[in-house]
Design a protein around this motif. Structure first.
Motif, mmCIF file in Angstrom:
data_model
loop_
_atom_site.group_PDB
_atom_site.id
_atom_site.type_symbol
_atom_site.label_atom_id
_atom_site.label_comp_id
_atom_site.label_asym_id
_atom_site.label_seq_id
_atom_site.Cartn_x
_atom_site.Cartn_y
_atom_site.Cartn_z
ATOM 1 N N PHE A 142 2.646 17.078 -14.110
ATOM 2 C CA PHE A 142 2.921 16.659 -12.519
ATOM 3 C C PHE A 142 3.193 14.810 -12.452
ATOM 4 N N ILE A 143 1.708 14.148 -12.943
ATOM 5 C CA ILE A 143 1.727 13.235 -12.885
ATOM 6 C C ILE A 143 2.692 12.007 -13.134
ATOM 7 N N PRO A 144 3.270 12.254 -14.455
ATOM 8 C CA PRO A 144 4.395 11.598 -14.703
ATOM 9 C C PRO A 144 5.214 11.286 -14.369
ATOM 10 N N SER A 145 5.543 12.938 -14.056
ATOM 11 C CA SER A 145 7.277 13.751 -13.166
ATOM 12 C C SER A 145 7.694 12.626 -11.493
ATOM 13 N N VAL A 146 6.054 12.784 -11.189
ATOM 14 C CA VAL A 146 6.243 11.584 -9.847
ATOM 15 C C VAL A 146 6.258 10.470 -9.781
ATOM 16 N N PHE A 147 5.469 10.160 -10.766
ATOM 17 C CA PHE A 147 4.577 8.016 -10.516
ATOM 18 C C PHE A 147 6.311 7.711 -10.131
ATOM 19 N N PHE A 148 7.345 7.149 -10.825
ATOM 20 C CA PHE A 148 8.319 6.548 -10.675
ATOM 21 C C PHE A 148 9.219 6.492 -9.397
ATOM 22 N N GLY A 149 9.073 8.596 -8.966
ATOM 23 C CA GLY A 149 9.960 8.684 -7.387
ATOM 24 C C GLY A 149 9.063 7.892 -6.848
ATOM 25 N N ALA A 150 7.557 7.786 -6.626
ATOM 26 C CA ALA A 150 6.604 7.267 -5.886
ATOM 27 C C ALA A 150 6.147 6.301 -5.694
ATOM 28 N N MET A 151 6.868 5.586 -7.458
ATOM 29 C CA MET A 151 6.496 3.835 -7.190
ATOM 30 C C MET A 151 7.904 3.340 -6.358
ATOM 31 N N TYR A 152 8.941 3.932 -6.800
ATOM 32 C CA TYR A 152 10.322 3.571 -5.857
ATOM 33 C C TYR A 152 10.450 4.001 -4.531
ATOM 34 N N PHE A 153 9.941 4.628 -4.022
ATOM 35 C CA PHE A 153 9.793 4.906 -2.357
ATOM 36 C C PHE A 153 8.560 4.281 -1.963
ATOM 37 N N GLY A 154 8.291 3.308 -2.556
ATOM 38 C CA GLY A 154 7.136 3.003 -1.717
ATOM 39 C C GLY A 154 7.200 1.460 -1.720
ATOM 40 N N ILE A 155 7.586 0.894 -2.809
ATOM 41 C CA ILE A 155 9.146 -0.243 -2.812
ATOM 42 C C ILE A 155 10.315 -0.476 -1.771
ATOM 43 N N LEU A 156 11.109 0.379 -1.649
ATOM 44 C CA LEU A 156 11.497 0.651 -0.982
ATOM 45 C C LEU A 156 11.638 0.350 0.646
ATOM 46 N N HIS A 157 9.901 0.410 1.475
ATOM 47 C CA HIS A 157 9.774 0.417 2.233
ATOM 48 C C HIS A 157 9.235 -1.089 2.421
ATOM 49 N N LEU A 158 9.412 -1.858 1.382
ATOM 50 C CA LEU A 158 8.292 -3.076 1.399
ATOM 51 C C LEU A 158 9.538 -3.909 1.636
ATOM 52 N N TYR A 159 10.217 -3.974 2.687
ATOM 53 C CA TYR A 159 11.412 -4.861 3.574
ATOM 54 C C TYR A 159 11.115 -4.696 5.188
ATOM 55 N N GLN A 160 9.740 -3.951 5.922
ATOM 56 C CA GLN A 160 9.361 -3.907 6.984
ATOM 57 C C GLN A 160 8.184 -4.663 6.467
ATOM 58 N N SER A 161 7.893 -6.293 5.718
ATOM 59 C CA SER A 161 7.177 -7.032 6.332
ATOM 60 C C SER A 161 7.249 -8.092 4.892
ATOM 61 N N THR A 162 6.361 -9.409 5.466
ATOM 62 C CA THR A 162 6.910 -9.897 4.860
ATOM 63 C C THR A 162 5.409 -10.832 4.350
ATOM 64 N N GLU A 163 4.425 -10.395 4.478
ATOM 65 C CA GLU A 163 2.965 -10.696 4.961
ATOM 66 C C GLU A 163 2.148 -9.419 3.232
#
Length: 262
Positions: A142-163
């Motif tokens: 589970f951990i290696p399978s979910v890690f990259f997708g969760a990382m990218y999912f988090g990065i995908l939302h970083l456009y919402q702020s600059t702070e």
């Protein structure tokens, strides 16, 4: 082992092609489609549908025997997914209705983009394809399978702020959300409609009330959001115990699994 490596390579290539095409051509393709539809939300959904073609092809290659729908979990019960999601997100709707004002500026475009497109395509692409096919079709846990997708999912939302602090908060909450959605997808027998409706109803509550301009939110919004997340986990565990079932994700398959999952 060879089959697992082949599956991972297909997933990497498929997602890589999707990522490049999405990054370079999504906006221009959406503008082109908008010229015909004259509706931004619909154009956004149609563009997502086209940009996801590499992932559809990858799914069909990997899941030849059982097909595209089963490969991504789309063959699961829609009603069961919606009902569970509705129950679990009630704390957010009830709590937000007391704390926040109703959003009078909500638009059809906001609903189509932030609720419909975000929940459906992000869950199909990240949970159904990127996590689901790796976890179900390889010997990775589970951990290696979910890690990259969760990382990218988090990065995908970083456009919402600059702070910086807000960025860290947004990344953390969406990273954890990616793990939770993958976990509930697994525990509900790979029924992708469960995380799709949870994602959609959580996003809709954010749009329906004047909660926050980004995914981080404040103290009150996170109290109710974490109540929903706790309910998702708690109800899933209780239903499993009631039906005499063990949790699908356990210490035996966190890192590696000796058998492919169905």
């Amino acid at each position: 082992m060879k089959k697992s490596i082949k599956t991972i390579l297909i997933i990497i290539v498929s997602f890589g092609v999707y990522f490049i095409l999405d990054d370079k051509y999504f906006k221009s393709l959406r503008d082109l489609i908008f010229d015909f539809t004259n509706q931004f939300g619909v154009s956004h959904i149609l563009t997502y549908s086209i940009s996801g073609i590499p992932l559809i092809m990858g799914t069909l290659i990997i899941n030849k025997k059982s097909g595209f729908l089963k490969g991504l979990g789309l063959n699961g019960s829609i009603f069961r997914g919606f009902l569970f999601a509705l129950i679990c997100t009630l704390p957010m709707y009830i709590g937000f209705s007391f704390i926040f004002d109703f959003n009078t500026d909500i638009s059809i475009n906001a609903i189509l983009i932030s609720v419909v497109a975000a929940s459906f395509f992000e869950e199909i692409f990240f949970r159904g394809f990127l996590f689901g096919l790796i976890y179900r079709k390889t010997n990775l846990g589970f951990i290696p399978s979910v890690f990259f997708g969760a990382m990218y999912f988090g990065i995908l939302h970083l456009y919402q702020s600059t702070e910086l602090l807000e960025l860290l908060g947004i990344f953390s909450i969406t990273f954890l959300g990616g793990i939770l959605f993958a976990w509930v997808f697994t525990e509900w027998k790979f029924n992708i409609w469960v995380p799709i409706f949870i994602h959609a109803l959580m996003n809709f509550s954010w749009e329906l009330f004047s909660v926050s301009e980004n995914a981080l939110g404040g103290v009150y919004s996170n109290i109710f959001r974490f109540s929903t997340m706790g309910l998702i986990i708690g109800l899933t565990v209780l239903l499993k115990k009631k039906n005499g079932l063990k949790l699908s994700v356990n210490k035996s398959n966190l890192l590696k699994s000796n058998s492919l999952k169905k």
